[in-house]
Each structure stands twice: as structure tokens, then as C-alpha cells.
Scaffold this active site. Structure first.
Site, mmCIF file in Angstrom:
data_model
loop_
_atom_site.group_PDB
_atom_site.id
_atom_site.type_symbol
_atom_site.label_atom_id
_atom_site.label_comp_id
_atom_site.label_asym_id
_atom_site.label_seq_id
_atom_site.Cartn_x
_atom_site.Cartn_y
_atom_site.Cartn_z
ATOM 1 N N ASP A 121 19.966 -27.468 -22.590
ATOM 2 C CA ASP A 121 19.866 -27.837 -24.007
ATOM 3 C C ASP A 121 20.359 -26.646 -24.832
ATOM 4 O OD1 ASP A 121 19.022 -28.375 -26.608
ATOM 5 O OD2 ASP A 121 17.132 -29.303 -25.967
ATOM 6 N N HIS A 122 21.487 -26.830 -25.476
ATOM 7 C CA HIS A 122 22.104 -25.701 -26.174
ATOM 8 C C HIS A 122 21.314 -25.287 -27.418
ATOM 9 C CE1 HIS A 122 24.989 -22.747 -26.934
ATOM 10 N NE2 HIS A 122 26.109 -23.439 -26.899
#
Ligand code: CAO
Length: 440
Positions: free
Chosen positions: A412-413
Site C-alpha cells: 500500500d503506497h
């Protein structure tokens, strides 16, 4: 005390006996000049009548459903003494109107009021919650004030079902829509879950082109599909690929196979991968975490429960192996075999699929190289494992045959930067290349 004055339906062109569809004020309300008082609807458009002066509404003279023409009394207004007439008063109280798509030009031609509010024109959106389909928005059946309200909230009217007469969208339909959207589970970290404003899914009669068969989705697919969809669209995924040299690990695994078999355990690479993964998670705790619901913090977990995707006849299930850091390879292999067997028999309890901190999806027993695993929210990342194969690797000035295992880390950036992702997978491949590092 100000003076009492009847506010009349202004010049509305050639229209007569137009329906009052909304009364936007009530007795006792204080209004400013230009505040909308009522909404009228002809068969061509809806329009709002603004207050020509500021004041206090004393008495309503019409109600929704009434038919009115120019000159009909709307309400009596006690006008403040210092009240300057608004532009609506100056422009002979022309109503604000909104285009009802193709219906608009006729109405515009009859009432070219300089003061009119073209609410169908884009108004800068408040928090951009969803993309607005302008064509659908313009076509939607709603009054200017409702349109303005929808714009302010970033709601696409094309997606809202109207509960008013002739499916007209009311203000409460917008609030209901927003409430429903907010009630949808968010991705942890603030995804609002509002409609994406995408064009409708194409409905095609495939039978027109050839024979077809209808295969219903399994129960598990029907349950997991929406969750996968939510995770895919609401988490900004980045997938970092790498290959781990597992030549030595595989030699060790094979050397242990007989011993494991004596204990009734089948030792596959997965138990080693789980152990290596937990060693890497300890060094990079931000991957063994979840975003706080407000999206402003990471909740680091000091336990290591690893979810393992299991392919079952009914569909994908993700049972969780608990406290992987506290278990040996043989015990992990045994538990893996047990939970995957129970998953395939449909005997897993809900509690056995909860509490995971990180997931693995291993397609190594099947084939293929590299894929994009979808993060199992609210986890931060997932590791995809593919089938290892012998490859020539440049080492000590020569190519040597090494057993290489493809790894795909989706993260999850919002929670993890690219550099952290690259460091994590590099660490993991280093541990898998020399499993003794698990002991460090
Ligand atoms: N490279 C090469 N061979 C591998 C391997 C890899 N990365 N991983 C496993 N293998 C081998 C095993 O050693 C075993 O070989 P033998 O039968 O010769 O001993 C064979 O492949 C089959 O292994 P397995 O799949 O039965 O066992 P596993 O421990 O690797 O995996 C489980 C267990 C439950 C993860 C697996 O059975 C499974 O269901 N995988 C699918 C998961 C899935 O669907 N993911 C996609 C999710 S997204 O839709």
C-alpha cells in the site's frame, strides 16, 4: 419593524400554471436577498425564485403541488429597513433556472435573465469525492438548489435515485446517498468509498455472437469478489518483483524431507518462506501493520500471524497461521497442511481467517512467474510466490546454474514508500538465499 410585502412569482416567460415542486423556506425563516424561496417546474425546466430582498418570512401563500403563474403571491416578507434590493429585485425578480438537459434551450430562450444562476455549470467541488459525469448530471431531474447541494458534496446526480414525483431527486436523496456511501467499509486510511463515477458496465447479449452457458459464481467468489474489488480500487498498489536464489534452501529442504516425512509432515518451500518473511518483517515493522482508520498513523503489530491463500474447489480462502515467529519449520509445515486441507473441505471457522498481519499467495506449486497479488485489507502488503526454476546467474565472473524463485510484493503506497518496498524485498531475498539469517 420593517415593512410587510408580498413576494410574487416573477416574469417566467410564456409559462402559466407551473407546479411548485419545493418550498425552500418556512414562516419565521430569515432570508438574504437572492436566497432561493421556491422551485417551480414546467415540462421544460426547473427554476428557483430568489428573494428580492432580505427579510423574515411571515406567511407562506403557496405549498408544493400548487400551480402558479406570473404575479401569484408566494409569501409575505417583513423587509428589514436597511435591506438593499438584491439583483433579483433589480432584474424584476427573474427566477434562477437550471437546464433539464435537452429541455433547457426552450426555457432559456424565454427567460434570459441576467441574474439567473446556471447551476448546471461546474462549481468548484468541495472535497473531491467522486468524478461527476457532466452529461448525466445535467440530465438528472433535480432543482437548482439540489444541484448546487450535490456539487458542494461532490455527488454525481447521475448516480442518485430520486424519490420525488417523477423520480425527481430531492435534497434528502443526496444526503441519503452520501450516508450510504460513507457507511461502506473504507480501506483503512480514509477511502470514502463513494461511487467512482465510472461509466456503466456494458450489458452485451453474448448469445447474439455464438452459443453461451451461464455458470453461477461460487458462494465464496460472491463474498470475496466485492472485498477484492474494494481493495483493488481503494488501495494504491505497487508491486515490486524480485527473484530469490533458493539453491541452498532447496538442498536443505530436500535433505530434511525424509526426517519430516517420518513425522508425517510434507515439507514444501512455503514453510521456509513464512519463516524468512517473519524475519524480514521484524526488520521492517511497517510491513506488519495496518493504517489507522483515520489514515494518519500506522498500527504496528507485535505479533506475526501470516495469512496463506488457499485454492479450494469453492474459491479462494485465506486461513491464518498464528505466531509464526514462535514456531519451527516442521510445525509450520504441519499446520499449513492441516489448514489447507480443512479449507478445501470447507471446514474453516471464521476465527481461523481473522487476525492476519501479512498474507502470502503462493502459486509456486502451479507455475507462472510474477503476478500482482491484491492486498488483503487492512493489511499493508502481500507476498506473491511463483514457481522456482533453474537460471544462469552471473556469479564470480561466470554464469552458474541457480534455482531462482520469483517473488512479487504488493504494498500500500499510502503506508510504504518505494524505497522501503525495495529494501524489504531485498532483505527477504537475502534471507531466503541464506536461510541461516533467520537465526540472526
Ligand atoms: N517453486 C517450485 N515448486 C514449488 C514452489 C515454488 N515456489 N512452491 C511449492 N512447490 C512445489 C512443492 O514443493 C510441491 O512439490 P512436490 O509435490 O514435488 O513435493 C508442489 O509444488 C505442490 O505444492 P503445494 O502447492 O501442494 O504446497 P505449498 O505448501 O507450496 O502450498 C498452498 C500450499 C495451500 C498455498 C497451495 O496448495 C495453494 O492452494 N496454492 C494456491 C494459492 C492461490 O490460489 N493463490 C492465488 C490467490 S489470488 O487468486
Amino acid at each position: 419593524m420593517g415593512s410587510l410585502r408580498d413576494i410574487l412569482v416573477p416574469d417566467i416567460g410564456d409559462f402559466k400554471d407551473i407546479s411548485v415542486i419545493e418550498v425552500l423556506v418556512k414562516a419565521g425563516d430569515t432570508v438574504k436577498a437572492e436566497d432561493s424561496l421556491i422551485t417551480l417546474e414546467s415540462d421544460k425546466a426547473t427554476m428557483e425564485v430568489p428573494a428580492p430582498f432580505a427579510g423574515v418570512v411571515k406567511e407562506l401563500k403557496i405549498k408544493p403541488g400548487d400551480k402558479v403563474s406570473e404575479g401569484a403571491a408566494i409569501l409575505s416578507l417583513e423587509i428589514s429597513e436597511d435591506s438593499a434590493p438584491g439583483p433579483a429585485a433589480v432584474a424584476a425578480q427573474k427566477p434562477a433556472q437550471t437546464a433539464a438537459a435537452a429541455k433547457a434551450p426552450a426555457m432559456q430562450a424565454t427567460t434570459p435573465a441576467p441574474t439567473q444562476t446556471q447551476t448546471a455549470a461546474p462549481i468548484p467541488q468541495a472535497p473531491a469525492t467522486a468524478a461527476i459525469n457532466e452529461e448525466g448530471f445535467a440530465r438528472a431531474h433535480a432543482s437548482p438548489s439540489v444541484r448546487r447541494f450535490a456539487r458542494e458534496l461532490g455527488v454525481d446526480l447521475a448516480s442518485v435515485k430520486g424519490s420525488g414525483p417523477k423520480q425527481r431527486i430531492l435534497q434528502e436523496d443526496i444526503t441519503g446517498f452520501v450516508k450510504a456511501a460513507l457507511a461502506q467499509p473504507s480501506a483503512g486510511g480514509g477511502g470514502s468509498g463513494l461511487a467512482l463515477g465510472l461509466p456503466a458496465w456494458p450489458v452485451v447479449d453474448f448469445a447474439k455472437f455464438g452459443p453461451v452457458e451461464n455458470l453461477p459464481l461460487s458462494r465464496i467468489k460472491k463474498i470475496s469478489g466485492p472485498a477484492l474489488h474494494r481493495n483493488w480500487v481503494s488501495i494504491p498498489h505497487v508491486t515490486q518483483n524480485d527473484e530469490a536464489d533458493i539453491t541452498e534452501l532447496e538442498a536443505f529442504r530436500k535433505s530434511m524431507a525424509d526426517e519430516a516425512q517420518k513425522q508425517g509432515v510434507k515439507l514444501t518451500p512455503l514453510a521456509f518462506i513464512m519463516k524468512a518473511l517473519v524475519a524480514a518483517l521484524k526488520l521492517h515493522p511497517e510491513f506488519n501493520a495496518s493504517l489507522a482508520p483515520a489514515g494518519d498513523a500506522l498500527i504496528l503489530k507485535r505479533y506475526y500471524h501470516i495469512g496463506v491463500a488457499v485454492d479450494t474447489p469453492g474459491g479462494l480462502m485465506v486461513p491464518v497461521v498464528r505466531d509464526v515467529d514462535q514456531k519451527g519449520i516442521l510445525q509450520l509445515a504441519k499446520e499449513l497442511a492441516e489448514i489447507s486441507a480443512r479449507a478445501r473441505e470447507g471446514k474453516l471457522g471464521p476465527a481461523e481467517m481473522q487476525g492476519g498481519t501479512f498474507s502470502i499467495s503462493s502459486l509456486g506449486g502451479i507455475g507462472g512467474a510474477h503476478f500482482t497479488p491484491i492486498i488483503n485489507a487492512p493489511e499493508i502488503a502481500i507476498l506473491g510466490v511463483s514457481k522456482s526454476s533453474m537460471k544462469p546467474v552471473w556469479k564470480n565472473e561466470q554464469f552458474v546454474p541457480r534455482l531462482m524463485m520469483p517473488l512479487s510484493l504488493s504494498y500500500d503506497h499510502r503506508a510504504v514508500d518505494g524505497a522501503q518496498g525495495a529494501r524489504f524485498i531485498t532483505q527477504l531475498t537475502a534471507i531466503l538465499s541464506d536461510i541461516r539469517r533467520v537465526l540472526l
